[in-house]
Design a protein around this motif. Structure first.
Motif, mmCIF file in Angstrom:
data_model
loop_
_atom_site.group_PDB
_atom_site.id
_atom_site.type_symbol
_atom_site.label_atom_id
_atom_site.label_comp_id
_atom_site.label_asym_id
_atom_site.label_seq_id
_atom_site.Cartn_x
_atom_site.Cartn_y
_atom_site.Cartn_z
ATOM 1 N N ILE A 42 0.835 -1.189 0.000
ATOM 2 C CA ILE A 42 0.000 0.000 0.000
ATOM 3 C C ILE A 42 0.875 1.245 0.000
ATOM 4 C CG2 ILE A 42 -0.251 -0.181 2.528
ATOM 5 C CD1 ILE A 42 -2.966 1.274 2.210
ATOM 6 N N TRP A 43 0.517 2.171 -0.842
ATOM 7 C CA TRP A 43 1.149 3.485 -0.865
ATOM 8 C C TRP A 43 0.206 4.427 -0.113
ATOM 9 C CZ3 TRP A 43 2.237 -0.265 -4.084
ATOM 10 C CH2 TRP A 43 3.525 -0.379 -4.620
ATOM 11 N N LYS A 89 4.580 7.757 -12.660
ATOM 12 C CA LYS A 89 5.226 7.209 -13.849
ATOM 13 C C LYS A 89 4.512 5.953 -14.336
ATOM 14 C CE LYS A 89 9.819 5.912 -15.587
ATOM 15 N NZ LYS A 89 11.250 5.746 -15.234
ATOM 16 N N LYS A 90 4.006 5.176 -13.414
ATOM 17 C CA LYS A 90 3.358 3.913 -13.772
ATOM 18 C C LYS A 90 1.933 4.114 -14.282
ATOM 19 C CE LYS A 90 2.414 -0.695 -11.900
ATOM 20 N NZ LYS A 90 2.600 -1.604 -10.749
ATOM 21 N N HIS A 91 1.198 5.047 -13.676
ATOM 22 C CA HIS A 91 -0.227 5.186 -13.983
ATOM 23 C C HIS A 91 -0.612 6.532 -14.599
ATOM 24 C CE1 HIS A 91 -1.444 1.405 -12.096
ATOM 25 N NE2 HIS A 91 -0.622 1.693 -11.102
ATOM 26 N N GLY A 92 0.340 7.475 -14.648
ATOM 27 C CA GLY A 92 0.009 8.786 -15.187
ATOM 28 C C GLY A 92 -0.767 9.648 -14.222
ATOM 29 N N VAL A 93 -0.900 9.176 -12.999
ATOM 30 C CA VAL A 93 -1.606 9.918 -11.955
ATOM 31 C C VAL A 93 -1.061 9.452 -10.612
ATOM 32 C CG1 VAL A 93 -3.458 8.206 -11.769
ATOM 33 C CG2 VAL A 93 -3.895 10.563 -11.062
ATOM 34 N N PHE A 94 -1.046 10.354 -9.644
ATOM 35 C CA PHE A 94 -0.745 9.930 -8.281
ATOM 36 C C PHE A 94 -1.963 10.176 -7.421
ATOM 37 C CE2 PHE A 94 0.107 10.828 -3.878
ATOM 38 C CZ PHE A 94 0.742 9.654 -3.493
ATOM 39 N N GLN A 95 -2.275 9.182 -6.623
ATOM 40 C CA GLN A 95 -3.366 9.304 -5.668
ATOM 41 C C GLN A 95 -3.120 8.279 -4.572
ATOM 42 O OE1 GLN A 95 -7.383 9.854 -7.356
ATOM 43 N NE2 GLN A 95 -8.083 8.253 -5.973
ATOM 44 N N ALA A 96 -3.423 8.648 -3.353
ATOM 45 C CA ALA A 96 -3.255 7.726 -2.228
ATOM 46 C C ALA A 96 -4.571 7.652 -1.455
ATOM 47 C CB ALA A 96 -2.125 8.181 -1.313
ATOM 48 N N PRO A 97 -4.930 6.445 -1.017
ATOM 49 C CA PRO A 97 -4.140 5.210 -1.050
ATOM 50 C C PRO A 97 -4.197 4.517 -2.411
ATOM 51 C CG PRO A 97 -6.253 4.764 -0.034
ATOM 52 C CD PRO A 97 -6.215 6.248 -0.287
ATOM 53 N N TYR A 98 -3.178 3.697 -2.632
ATOM 54 C CA TYR A 98 -3.092 2.845 -3.806
ATOM 55 C C TYR A 98 -2.549 1.512 -3.321
ATOM 56 C CZ TYR A 98 -0.854 0.771 -7.957
ATOM 57 O OH TYR A 98 -0.433 -0.088 -8.940
ATOM 58 N N ILE A 99 -3.150 0.407 -3.766
ATOM 59 C CA ILE A 99 -2.677 -0.904 -3.329
ATOM 60 C C ILE A 99 -2.318 -1.783 -4.512
ATOM 61 C CG2 ILE A 99 -4.094 -0.832 -1.229
ATOM 62 C CD1 ILE A 99 -5.792 -3.134 -2.557
ATOM 63 N N GLU A 100 -1.386 -2.689 -4.251
ATOM 64 C CA GLU A 100 -1.093 -3.805 -5.153
ATOM 65 C C GLU A 100 -1.156 -5.071 -4.306
ATOM 66 O OE1 GLU A 100 2.576 -3.284 -7.228
ATOM 67 O OE2 GLU A 100 1.888 -1.492 -8.308
ATOM 68 N N ASP A 101 -2.039 -5.973 -4.701
ATOM 69 C CA ASP A 101 -2.213 -7.219 -3.961
ATOM 70 C C ASP A 101 -1.597 -8.361 -4.753
ATOM 71 O OD1 ASP A 101 -2.963 -9.444 -2.551
ATOM 72 O OD2 ASP A 101 -5.054 -8.841 -2.296
#
Length: 337
Positions: free
Chosen positions: A262-263, A302-314
């Motif tokens: 999680i970011w 860089k990965k998604h073209g947007v920054f937003q938090a929270p962001y998860i990778e499961d």
């Protein structure tokens, strides 16, 4: 950063590889960021959890990651966000910014289009910090704690200020896995409890942990709102009154073989409500701190073209997603028993 072994509790199923890459059922392309791996010890734990095979996980039927929507609160979520936002005035924004944060408004032409920057009144916010001058741990710090604890909040705020990656082991009340592990390791059921696999140091006491982190991974300074003794504890407690004890009690859930990534950062009310769900479900998670001024914001941008938090990778399901309310729905649908 090189791949680094994580020292994980033997209460988890043995011979499972913790990785920030996706599960085998959902292979991912080569990541632009460092991958962390850890092979669990072959020690047999004296709990029934180790006698059960790891559960197979998949996204909920028909699941589709939501499109990120900046500064939008889903219908029915307003009271949760409002309650979580009380922490900002009570704690005077501690955890919103990294160490040595500064910002200036510049012409949009001064910031490359592929670089993350907040836009404000037709200008862009150029942010700097002291993080690049600080020592970085090779392996994530490990912290055992839970959301509804003012002492734990203090340490999480320092983690955000120092922009650290931390492997959190949630210890909600009646949690069957990690609370007993803290007693086994340190001799007390007291929280927070920190283990630094980089130095072999382990300790209780929030003030001691904060000072250790400041000296080892910062510039030795501790933010004023973490240096006020009893007033710090009182305001940290008041910061949680709008959430009514969320993130404190265990909800029966399946333990995944790999920690969710999680970011997030402590000062965000959107991140807080997701963290509450992770703690209640006793889901280990690798937190990538990303307060204002954090270079990790650029990784997501860089990965998604947007920054937003929270962001998860499961990595257990291959799911990658933004949006706090939908993340909570996903976690409960996937892991609640």
């Amino acid at each position: 950063m090189a791949a680094a072994a994580l020292h994980l509790p033997p209460l988890l199923p043995c011979h499972i590889r913790f990785s920030s890459s996706r599960a085998a059922a959902a292979p991912a392309p080569t990541s632009r960021r460092t991958r962390l791996y850890a092979q669990l010890d072959g020690t047999t734990a004296s709990t029934s959890a180790t006698d059960k095979p790891a559960a197979a996980f998949s996204p909920p039927p028909g699941f589709k990651p939501p499109v990120p929507k900046r500064f939008e609160v889903r219908s029915g979520q307003f009271s949760s966000i409002a309650g979580a936002s009380l922490a900002i005035p009570f704690r005077l924004g501690t955890g919103l910014f990294v160490l040595g944060y500064s910002a200036s408004l510049v012409s949009p032409d001064e910031v490359p289009p592929d670089q993350y920057a907040l836009e404000f009144l037709g200008r862009k916010v150029k942010e700097t910090s002291k993080i690049a001058q600080c020592s970085r741990p090779e392996k994530p710090i490990e912290i055992y704690e839970f959301e509804g604890c003012p002492f734990c909040r203090k340490v999480r705020e320092m983690v955000s200020v120092l922009d650290l990656d931390v492997l959190f082991y949630p210890c909600p009340q009646n949690g069957p896995t990690f609370r007993p592990k803290v007693l086994e390791m340190g001799g007390k059921k007291q929280f927070p409890y920190m283990v630094d696999p980089n130095t072999g140091v382990s300790m209780y006491e929030s003030d001691d942990i904060i000072k250790y982190l400041a000296d080892k991974y910062g510039d030795g300074s501790v933010p004023i709102m973490l240096s006020l003794g009893l007033l710090t504890i009182i305001t940290a407690g008041l910061a949680m009154i709008g959430r009514g004890g969320k993130g404190s009690s265990y909800t029966p859930a399946k333990l995944p073989p790999q920690p969710i990534e999680i970011w997030a950062y402590e000062g965000s009310p959107f991140c807080k409500i997701v963290r509450e769900a992770l703690v209640e479900l006793e889901l280990p998670h690798l937190l990538h701190s990303c307060s204002r001024g954090s270079p990790k914001r650029q990784e997501i941008f860089k990965k998604h073209g947007v920054f937003q938090a929270p962001y998860i990778e499961d990595p257990n399901t291959g799911v990658e997603m933004f949006e706090s309310a939908e993340i909570i729905d996903y976690l409960r649908a996937t892991y609640v028993t």
